[in-house]
Design an enzyme around this catalytic site. Structure first.
Site, PDB file in Angstrom:
ATOM      1  N   GLU A 107       6.389 -22.050   7.867  1.00  0.00           N
ATOM      2  CA  GLU A 107       6.722 -21.181   8.995  1.00  0.00           C
ATOM      3  C   GLU A 107       7.757 -21.817   9.912  1.00  0.00           C
ATOM      4  O   GLU A 107       8.424 -21.127  10.691  1.00  0.00           O
ATOM      5  CB  GLU A 107       5.472 -20.790   9.787  1.00  0.00           C
ATOM      6  CG  GLU A 107       4.895 -21.860  10.675  1.00  0.00           C
ATOM      7  CD  GLU A 107       3.820 -21.280  11.594  1.00  0.00           C
ATOM      8  OE1 GLU A 107       3.898 -21.552  12.800  1.00  0.00           O
ATOM      9  OE2 GLU A 107       2.918 -20.572  11.116  1.00  0.00           O
ATOM     10  N   GLU A 126       0.803  -1.222   0.000  1.00  0.00           N
ATOM     11  CA  GLU A 126       0.000   0.000   0.000  1.00  0.00           C
ATOM     12  C   GLU A 126       0.838   1.275   0.000  1.00  0.00           C
ATOM     13  O   GLU A 126       0.321   2.368  -0.251  1.00  0.00           O
ATOM     14  CB  GLU A 126      -0.943   0.000   1.215  1.00  0.00           C
ATOM     15  CG  GLU A 126      -2.078  -1.007   1.075  1.00  0.00           C
ATOM     16  CD  GLU A 126      -3.044  -0.951   2.237  1.00  0.00           C
ATOM     17  OE1 GLU A 126      -2.654  -0.474   3.315  1.00  0.00           O
ATOM     18  OE2 GLU A 126      -4.191  -1.407   2.062  1.00  0.00           O
TER      19      GLU A 126
END
Length: 315
Positions: free
Chosen positions: A117, A86
């Protein structure tokens, strides 16, 4: 049987106030969730002094050509990708200024990818490209995610400044962090569902961090986003509105200044505020690190913005 681990974190504790949530009405479920959400902003507020240190480190790094790197898995990684993505349309941040490393890559954004992960080697390899003085921000609600811990350890070896954003004040990965941002959000309304309060806290921390960095780097003037990229009709309208709010000009004058500045908001704004042509404004901005306020001072114009009301709607 595959290996397992027991996580010692507040987010894994059972919330005593929501044990009967599955018997509630829809409204009561929402009230319970909202009650917990309301605690997040206060918890983030407690770590603001440490977050300010991270902002200062990032500004120093980016000013001399460094970069900010986010590392996360699952929800944490997705929030990191969102924040980095963004910044380009909002502040016209250059590619590579903020980089998000999500365990499992693009596929893991929409699908759970098994064991990524837990892949410490992957975390280390993701951090191999960091340079001395870069900023490495790890995000893990539990504070133990091996991908993140290994990335921070490798980033530190590479000479980067490291930070950890977590909901666990006893985070294992904190040993690899120069700055620890442990937001005490406590047990989740649904035990272990860290996309709730812990995720909201991470979103607030990232929003505040990147926005403060962009402000410090001169991507705003007053509280206006003067580096916004007008990629659609709404944003093109916002650019005109920003010029009108900043200068008090009418819509046609604002559009004319934009045309003279080849559609670039900053030189159009400075030209209008300082009474110079667009080329002079563009040069002044470049000479002052992209800051409209500093460019105004260099041109001898008033730096402080006037308090402006919203422009009248067009007829």
């Amino acid at each position: 049987m595959k290996s397992e681990v027991t996580v010692d974190a507040p987010t894994e504790e059972r919330h005593p106030g929501t044990t009967s949530i599955d018997t509630h009405t829809s409204l009561d479920i929402l009230r319970a969730l909202n009650t917990e959400d309301a605690k997040v902003a206060g918890a983030v507020g407690e770590v603001l002094p440490d977050l300010a240190r991270l902002v200062d480190c990032a500004v120093d790094s980016l000013t001399v050509g460094g970069a900010v790197h986010y590392f996360g898995a699952g929800t944490s990684g997705r929030l990191a990708v969102l924040d980095a993505a963004e910044l380009l349309p909002t502040f016209n941040a250059p590619e590579g200024l903020f980089v998000a490393h999500h365990a499992g890559g693009a596929q893991a954004l929409v699908h759970a990818v098994e064991n990524v992960e837990d892949d410490a080697d992957l975390g280390r390899s993701e951090a191999d490209a960091l340079r001395p003085g870069d900023i490495a921000v790890g995000l893990t609600a539990s504070g133990r995610t091996p991908f993140v811990a290994a990335a921070l350890a490798r980033a530190r070896e590479r000479g980067a400044v490291t930070a950890l954003v977590t909901a666990n004040p006893r985070a294992e990965a904190a040993v690899h962090a120069d700055i620890l941002l442990a937001v005490r959000t406590g047990p989740e309304a649904l035990t272990g569902s860290t996309r709730l309060k812990a995720g909201t806290a991470q979103k607030l921390v990232l929003n505040s961090f990147s926005t403060a960095v962009m402000i410090r780097l001169g991507h705003t003037w007053s509280n206006l986003m003067v580096d916004v990229v007008a990629t659609n009709a709404k944003l093109r309208g916002r650019v005109v509105r920003i010029l009108r709010e900043a200068t008090g000009a009418g819509p046609e004058e604002a559009r004319g200044a934009l045309d003279e500045a080849d559609g670039e908001l900053k030189p159009a704004l400075l030209a209008m505020l300082a009474g110079v042509d667009a080329a002079t404004a563009r040069d002044a901005i470049a000479a002052n690190g992209g800051s409209v306020a500093r460019a105004l001072g260099a041109l001898g114009a008033p730096v402080a913005p006037a308090t402006a009301s919203a422009p009248a709607p067009e007829r």
